[in-house]
Design an enzyme around this catalytic site. Sequence first.
Site, PDB file in Angstrom:
ATOM      1  N   ASP A   1      -9.895  49.708 -65.171  1.00  0.00           N
ATOM      2  CA  ASP A   1      -9.010  49.846 -66.327  1.00  0.00           C
ATOM      3  C   ASP A   1      -8.404  51.261 -66.405  1.00  0.00           C
ATOM      4  O   ASP A   1      -9.134  52.252 -66.393  1.00  0.00           O
ATOM      5  CB  ASP A   1      -9.821  49.546 -67.597  1.00  0.00           C
TER       6      ASP A   1
ATOM      7  N   ARG B   1      -7.115  52.953 -68.783  1.00  0.00           N
ATOM      8  CA  ARG B   1      -7.558  53.795 -69.904  1.00  0.00           C
ATOM      9  C   ARG B   1      -8.905  54.435 -69.597  1.00  0.00           C
ATOM     10  O   ARG B   1      -9.131  55.616 -69.837  1.00  0.00           O
ATOM     11  CB  ARG B   1      -7.667  52.971 -71.195  1.00  0.00           C
TER      12      ARG B   1
ATOM     13  N   ARG C   1      -7.218  46.007 -56.470  1.00  0.00           N
ATOM     14  CA  ARG C   1      -6.698  45.718 -55.116  1.00  0.00           C
ATOM     15  C   ARG C   1      -6.334  47.003 -54.387  1.00  0.00           C
ATOM     16  O   ARG C   1      -5.809  47.928 -54.997  1.00  0.00           O
ATOM     17  CB  ARG C   1      -5.441  44.836 -55.194  1.00  0.00           C
TER      18      ARG C   1
ATOM     19  N   ASN D   1      -2.684  45.623 -64.533  1.00  0.00           N
ATOM     20  CA  ASN D   1      -3.861  45.498 -63.674  1.00  0.00           C
ATOM     21  C   ASN D   1      -3.412  45.108 -62.265  1.00  0.00           C
ATOM     22  O   ASN D   1      -3.848  45.669 -61.276  1.00  0.00           O
ATOM     23  CB  ASN D   1      -4.811  44.478 -64.293  1.00  0.00           C
TER      24      ASN D   1
ATOM     25  N   ARG E   1       3.247  28.388 -65.647  1.00  0.00           N
ATOM     26  CA  ARG E   1       3.412  29.440 -64.653  1.00  0.00           C
ATOM     27  C   ARG E   1       2.768  28.923 -63.375  1.00  0.00           C
ATOM     28  O   ARG E   1       1.594  28.560 -63.371  1.00  0.00           O
ATOM     29  CB  ARG E   1       2.729  30.724 -65.084  1.00  0.00           C
TER      30      ARG E   1
ATOM     31  N   ASN F   1      -0.794  28.990 -68.316  1.00  0.00           N
ATOM     32  CA  ASN F   1      -0.873  29.924 -67.183  1.00  0.00           C
ATOM     33  C   ASN F   1      -2.294  29.864 -66.630  1.00  0.00           C
ATOM     34  O   ASN F   1      -3.201  30.513 -67.150  1.00  0.00           O
ATOM     35  CB  ASN F   1      -0.520  31.336 -67.687  1.00  0.00           C
TER      36      ASN F   1
ATOM     37  N   GLY G   1       1.152  46.725 -68.728  1.00  0.00           N
ATOM     38  CA  GLY G   1       0.252  47.457 -69.627  1.00  0.00           C
ATOM     39  C   GLY G   1       0.302  48.958 -69.423  1.00  0.00           C
ATOM     40  O   GLY G   1       0.334  49.731 -70.391  1.00  0.00           O
TER      41      GLY G   1
ATOM     42  N   GLU H   1       6.076  37.633 -70.175  1.00  0.00           N
ATOM     43  CA  GLU H   1       6.179  36.549 -69.197  1.00  0.00           C
ATOM     44  C   GLU H   1       6.120  35.174 -69.861  1.00  0.00           C
ATOM     45  O   GLU H   1       6.809  34.245 -69.452  1.00  0.00           O
ATOM     46  CB  GLU H   1       5.089  36.706 -68.136  1.00  0.00           C
TER      47      GLU H   1
ATOM     48  N   HIS I   1       4.993  38.426 -59.746  1.00  0.00           N
ATOM     49  CA  HIS I   1       5.454  39.008 -61.024  1.00  0.00           C
ATOM     50  C   HIS I   1       6.943  38.733 -61.235  1.00  0.00           C
ATOM     51  O   HIS I   1       7.628  39.480 -61.950  1.00  0.00           O
ATOM     52  CB  HIS I   1       5.273  40.541 -61.060  1.00  0.00           C
TER      53      HIS I   1
ATOM     54  N   LYS J   1      -4.746  30.711 -69.486  1.00  0.00           N
ATOM     55  CA  LYS J   1      -4.088  31.347 -70.639  1.00  0.00           C
ATOM     56  C   LYS J   1      -3.078  30.371 -71.213  1.00  0.00           C
ATOM     57  O   LYS J   1      -2.470  29.594 -70.472  1.00  0.00           O
ATOM     58  CB  LYS J   1      -3.326  32.609 -70.193  1.00  0.00           C
TER      59      LYS J   1
ATOM     60  N   GLY K   1       2.761  50.703 -67.508  1.00  0.00           N
ATOM     61  CA  GLY K   1       4.151  51.160 -67.600  1.00  0.00           C
ATOM     62  C   GLY K   1       4.660  51.236 -69.030  1.00  0.00           C
ATOM     63  O   GLY K   1       5.459  52.110 -69.376  1.00  0.00           O
TER      64      GLY K   1
HETATM   65  P1  AMP Z   1      -1.720  44.306 -67.931  1.00  0.00           P
HETATM   66  O1  AMP Z   1      -2.353  43.758 -66.675  1.00  0.00           O
HETATM   67  O2  AMP Z   1      -0.227  44.341 -67.874  1.00  0.00           O
HETATM   68  O3  AMP Z   1      -2.254  43.680 -69.186  1.00  0.00           O
HETATM   69  O4  AMP Z   1      -2.150  45.849 -68.016  1.00  0.00           O
HETATM   70  C1  AMP Z   1      -3.495  46.231 -68.082  1.00  0.00           C
HETATM   71  C2  AMP Z   1      -3.597  47.714 -67.756  1.00  0.00           C
HETATM   72  O5  AMP Z   1      -2.825  48.466 -68.721  1.00  0.00           O
HETATM   73  C3  AMP Z   1      -5.036  48.249 -67.822  1.00  0.00           C
HETATM   74  O6  AMP Z   1      -5.293  49.082 -66.707  1.00  0.00           O
HETATM   75  C4  AMP Z   1      -5.017  49.058 -69.101  1.00  0.00           C
HETATM   76  O7  AMP Z   1      -5.952  50.123 -69.080  1.00  0.00           O
HETATM   77  C5  AMP Z   1      -3.597  49.583 -69.100  1.00  0.00           C
HETATM   78  N1  AMP Z   1      -3.245  50.067 -70.429  1.00  0.00           N
HETATM   79  C6  AMP Z   1      -3.056  49.371 -71.569  1.00  0.00           C
HETATM   80  N2  AMP Z   1      -2.802  50.219 -72.611  1.00  0.00           N
HETATM   81  C7  AMP Z   1      -2.854  51.482 -72.104  1.00  0.00           C
HETATM   82  C8  AMP Z   1      -2.684  52.784 -72.652  1.00  0.00           C
HETATM   83  N3  AMP Z   1      -2.419  52.960 -73.945  1.00  0.00           N
HETATM   84  N4  AMP Z   1      -2.808  53.845 -71.826  1.00  0.00           N
HETATM   85  C9  AMP Z   1      -3.075  53.671 -70.518  1.00  0.00           C
HETATM   86  N5  AMP Z   1      -3.234  52.478 -69.936  1.00  0.00           N
HETATM   87  C10 AMP Z   1      -3.130  51.385 -70.713  1.00  0.00           C
END
Ligand code: AMP
Length: 395
Positions: A280, A282, A237, A207, A90, A7, A328, A382, A178, A14, A330
């Site tokens: 992020d 979190r 974005r 993200n 990908r 990817n 992440g 994915e 996606h 990746k 959801g």
């Molecule tokens: P992804 O791009 O699918 O890897 O998702 C990344 C996003 O998921 C980032 O904004 C992370 O802060 C969020 N994320 C991952 N774990 C958690 C969690 N336990 N609580 C809130 N957001 C999270």
Amino acid sequence: MKILVVNAGSSSLKFQVIDMTDESVLCKGVCERIGDKESFLNYTKGDKKFKIDYAMPTHKEALMFLLETLVNPEIGVLSSLDEIGAVGHRVLHGGEDFDKSVLVTDDVLAKCHKNEPLGPLHMPSNILCMEILKDLLGKPQVAVFDTSFHQTMPDYAYRYALPDEDYKEMKIRKYGFHGTSHKFVSKIASELMGTERFNLITCHLGNGASLAAIKDGKCIDTSMGFTPLEGLVMGTRTGDIDPSVIGIIMKKRGYSDVTEFVNTYLNKKSGLKGLTGDSDMRAVTELKENGNDNARLALDMFAYRVKKYIGAYAAALNGVDCLVMTGGIGENSGAAREMILENMEYLGIILDKNKNATTRGKVELISTPESKVKVYVIPTNEELVIARDTYSFVK
Ligand code: AMP
């Protein structure tokens, strides 16, 4: 058979090696900051993690180093590269040429080159990796396009109200992204619902973030557009925005090139990051908990935009039977899910707040038995979709 999943991003690469006998991940990693002075490889084998600094001026060096690592007697997982049965790539953009995954041939590569202008940041590295591995490994390769799942959208959903020749001459339209994730979770949702004939909204919230409206297994609309910039508020974005602001901001912030402005300002410096300084979820949630009002605003905007799209897609589908949360955010953030889905009883969505709050990273029904709409958390994968699609061509 072992499948190498590749990817390639604009400055990252990746990969995973997946053993298809039990779909186990033998190793995975990401070459980061390709083209930068401080490039490195993050590599995981079992519970061991390695960070290896290595000069990777282009994706070519990154790819060569990852192959070297796979057969490294100390940390590798293969005794020789010949153990790789096939490679799944990908590929960001299939344009209108690909509505499903395909075996990589010279004709496919030619079409990918033709579609390069549709994804100028990712397509060159996607194509480079396919071309290098074609000569180097001599094994079957499969291209899995991020856009292909959305090729079933009707024209009134994918066209923009621009002069007709813009579509005819330049293929300016909504493509959506996606696709592998929306497809993966929609398949699992279909198994859980026990039917293929139902109205589904899938929310990939990471993200990058996008929604898809899916009728009887086929995508009829999605929130990302010609590029991944359209739609939801994302980590970095803007999502939907009135293009009239572009000239005003460019002038004030000293940009002279629109492409540069879109690629950096709107794609990398906006969204949660622009509003709070952090992309992020979190970190932004923690800022809000510490009383930061910009973080409160960013989270409200994020949730409100998703809610609006759910309403729009419920209308487009003529009702919703099932809604899936993935990505992440959801999969892991009960707080974000609750903000999005509260006060949607009129649509038939009633969240089980306790179940929602405690569900993380696993398949779970988080709506109440009275809820007309079944709401599921379904972790996406994915890489596994890419490996399965690849395997289906070569097994
Ligand atoms: P992804 O791009 O699918 O890897 O998702 C990344 C996003 O998921 C980032 O904004 C992370 O802060 C969020 N994320 C991952 N774990 C958690 C969690 N336990 N609580 C809130 N957001 C999270």
